[in-house]
Design an enzyme around this catalytic site. Structure first.
Site, mmCIF file in Angstrom:
data_model
loop_
_atom_site.group_PDB
_atom_site.id
_atom_site.type_symbol
_atom_site.label_atom_id
_atom_site.label_comp_id
_atom_site.label_asym_id
_atom_site.label_seq_id
_atom_site.Cartn_x
_atom_site.Cartn_y
_atom_site.Cartn_z
ATOM 1 N N GLY A 1 69.916 21.359 16.123
ATOM 2 C CA GLY A 1 69.561 22.325 17.164
ATOM 3 C C GLY A 1 70.386 23.570 16.957
ATOM 4 C CB CYS B 1 72.757 19.307 12.023
ATOM 5 S SG CYS B 1 73.479 20.954 11.865
ATOM 6 C CE1 TYR B 2 74.458 21.369 20.162
ATOM 7 C CE2 TYR B 2 72.768 19.730 20.666
ATOM 8 C CZ TYR B 2 73.768 20.596 21.084
ATOM 9 O OH TYR B 2 74.065 20.683 22.419
ATOM 10 C CG HIS C 1 69.695 19.510 8.260
ATOM 11 N ND1 HIS C 1 69.111 19.332 9.488
ATOM 12 C CD2 HIS C 1 70.595 20.516 8.423
ATOM 13 C CE1 HIS C 1 69.615 20.191 10.353
ATOM 14 N NE2 HIS C 1 70.523 20.917 9.730
ATOM 15 C CD GLU D 1 66.551 16.925 8.727
ATOM 16 O OE1 GLU D 1 67.436 16.127 8.372
ATOM 17 O OE2 GLU D 1 66.779 17.863 9.503
ATOM 18 C CG ASP E 1 42.430 18.000 11.958
ATOM 19 O OD1 ASP E 1 42.872 17.360 10.994
ATOM 20 O OD2 ASP E 1 42.987 18.986 12.441
ATOM 21 C CE LYS F 1 44.807 19.379 8.445
ATOM 22 N NZ LYS F 1 44.050 19.903 9.601
#
Ligand code: XMP
Length: 514
Positions: free
Chosen positions: A56, A83-84, A173, A175, A231, A370
């Site tokens: 964040g 992180c945050y 991070h 990710e 979609d 997606k």
């Protein structure tokens, strides 16, 4: 998704919150992003196998920054802070966060980090590798029960752990792709620490979703607005498997589809067990748009006419019980932040519920990203052409013809666009470039062809790479591919004597020209 193991990602406003959720799902574990204000009772009721705190932008010491109740650490659920999220864990449990006022301890970007392999997050991984850091504040003093598990040159607490309580935290991070072993580290947390098995697959999703839809719909009537996009096509396939011809798909062909596309969409669904209604409204739309050149006006007119036609068809079917919407998970996460400036009024089926008489909405894709929607489409047996279709704006080629639309211009653009797409596919670039198309400008210039003067249109080619379509970079297409496309276009399509390649990113440009 009842019955699946679940991980909760608690969102503290980080820019990578969705990415964390996607990475967890790439490990075949279902996860949801929830706001940090979610009450503890609700989190408990979800029975999560693990919890991840996102990063964040804030500093834990600001009153206005997001905090979390200490009770979350008493649920007995493993927690990973990023992180945050790491700083918040330390702060909430009684440690100290330092402020890197002079920036001497702040770290941004690629950073070498050393890992302690006895920590469950790093067990079996390389002892040293690159991680992605992005922090000002830093962990200065650990709470009781914690120890260091990784460090960088500047940061003594690159990662920390309290193995007894199963609390882990990384200042970097894991990710993002720049963190070399990040995906594996998340896997270690999910499988080794949380004990997940990985039961989230598209085939199990499809089965569960089909059963849920059947139970909900019973013998009711279902209506879906099919655009031919990924979609709505996948939603159509899923509903077809679930309730067969209780479903009616209305495909409003506004005539601004790419070359042959209307027929291709119709053909793709010919063998599916659904009532398929195609409304060929090209003439009606082009008449409506005659003399109109202002982009927003074009968009609005097309949107309104689309809804009117859809409504007419819906009336013929009579009262329907359910209306299907192709909402996907990023829309769900992002909903509620409605204060951004309107850059373009997007045309989609979001406005339909006001106009159609129905009982309830079904959003069969609202839990999926997606790439998962694509996987589901393949799982259900949809044609590759539909599953891998690049995004196409609701108003179609109408907003890729700059200025007034005429039949002639539409046909020029359809032919030129097809050639460009063919050359991208021939060069094997179609899966690397996220969106590519041609735009017919309203500019004419002088050229020479067969010893004669020409005064014809300029065509622009646009191709972008992007992960979220909010920002984008122009694709670095090799010159010889651009040359092939250009040569073919001026030779094979009448009234184009100049081809340009758009080399602006978004921002400051947008992807579409109108
Ligand atoms: P822009 O031009 O805003 O486009 O950078 C971002 C993405 O959105 C698509 N787009 C639309 N999609 N209805 C849609 O469903 C629309 O009216 C619309 N306008 C733009 C565009 O193709 C790109 O992928």
């Amino acid at each position: 998704m009842d019955g699946h193991e679940k991980v909760l990602v608690i969102d503290f406003g980080g820019q990578y919150n969705q990415l964390i959720a996607r990475r967890v799902r790439e490990h075949n574990i279902y996860c949801e992003v929830v706001p940090y204000k979610t009450p503890i009772e609700k989190i408990k009721a979800e029975n999560p196998k693990g919890i991840i705190f996102t990063g964040g932008p804030a500093s834990v010491y600001l009153d206005s920054s997001p905090h979390i109740s200490k009770e979350i650490f008493e649920l007995g659920v493993p927690i990973l802070g990023i992180c945050y999220g790491a700083q918040l864990m330390v702060y909430t449990l009684g440690g100290v966060i330092g402020k890197a006022n002079d920036n001497s301890l702040a770290e941004f970007g690629r950073t070498e980090c050393d890992f302690d392999n006895s920590c469950a997050l790093f067990n079996g991984l390389k002892e040293r590798s690159v991680v992605w850091m992005s922090h000002n504040d830093y962990i200065e003093q650990l709470p009781e029960g914690f120890r260091a598990a990784a460090h960088s040159a500047k940061c003594p607490y690159g990662a920390i752990e309290n193995p007894e309580k199963k609390f882990y935290a990384t200042q970097f991070h894991p990710e993002v792709n720049h963190t070399e072993q990040g995906f594996e580290m998340l896997g270690k947390f999910l499988f080794d620490v949380c004990g997940c098995k990985g039961d989230w697959t598209m085939s199990s999703y499809a089965q569960t979703a089909i059963e849920e839809i059947r139970t909900k719909v019973g013998d009711g009537k279902v209506l879906l607005a099919l655009s031919g996009g990924v979609d709505s096509s996948v939603a159509c396939a899923l509903l077809s498997k679930a309730v067969g011809n209780q479903l009616t798909c209305v495909f409003v062909d506004h005539g601004f589809m790419r070359k042959n596309e209307g027929d291709e969409v119709e053909k793709a669904f010919a063998d599916w067990d659904v009532n398929f209604v195609r409304v060929n409204a090209g003439e009606r739309f082009i008449a409506k748009l005659s003399g109109i050149s202002e982009p927003e006006q074009k968009r609005k007119l097309i949107g309104e006419e689309f809804i009117r036609l859809f409504e007419e068809e819906a009336k013929k079917i009579g009262k329907v019980d359910f209306l299907v919407q192709g909402t996907i998970y990023p829309d769900v996460i992002e909903s509620g932040t409605g204060d951004a400036a309107v850059i373009k009024s997007h045309h989609n089926v979001g406005g339909l519920p006001d106009y159609v008489d129905f009982k309830e909405i079904i959003e069969p894709l609202r839990l999926l990203f997606k790439d998962e929607v694509r996987k589901l489409g393949t799982e259900l047996g949809l044609a590759d052409y539909l599953v891998w279709r690049q995004p196409f704006p609701g108003p179609g080629l109408a907003i890729r013809i700059i200025g007034e639309i005429t039949r002639e211009k539409l046909s020029i653009l359809q032919d030129a666009d097809l050639i460009f797409r063919e050359e991208i596919v021939n060069a094997g670039l179609d899966r690397d470039i996220n969106q590519y198309f041609a735009v017919l400008t309203d500019m004419r210039s002088v050229g020479v062809m067969g010893d004669g003067r020409t005064y014809d249109y300029t065509l622009a080619l646009r191709a972008v790479t992007t992960s979220d379509f909010m920002t984008a970079d122009f694709a670095r297409i090799p010159y010889d591919v651009l040359e092939k496309a250009s040569v073919r276009i001026v030779n094979e399509v009448g009234h184009i004597n100049r081809v340009c390649y758009d080399i602006t990113s978004k921002p400051p440009a947008t992807i579409e020209w109108e």
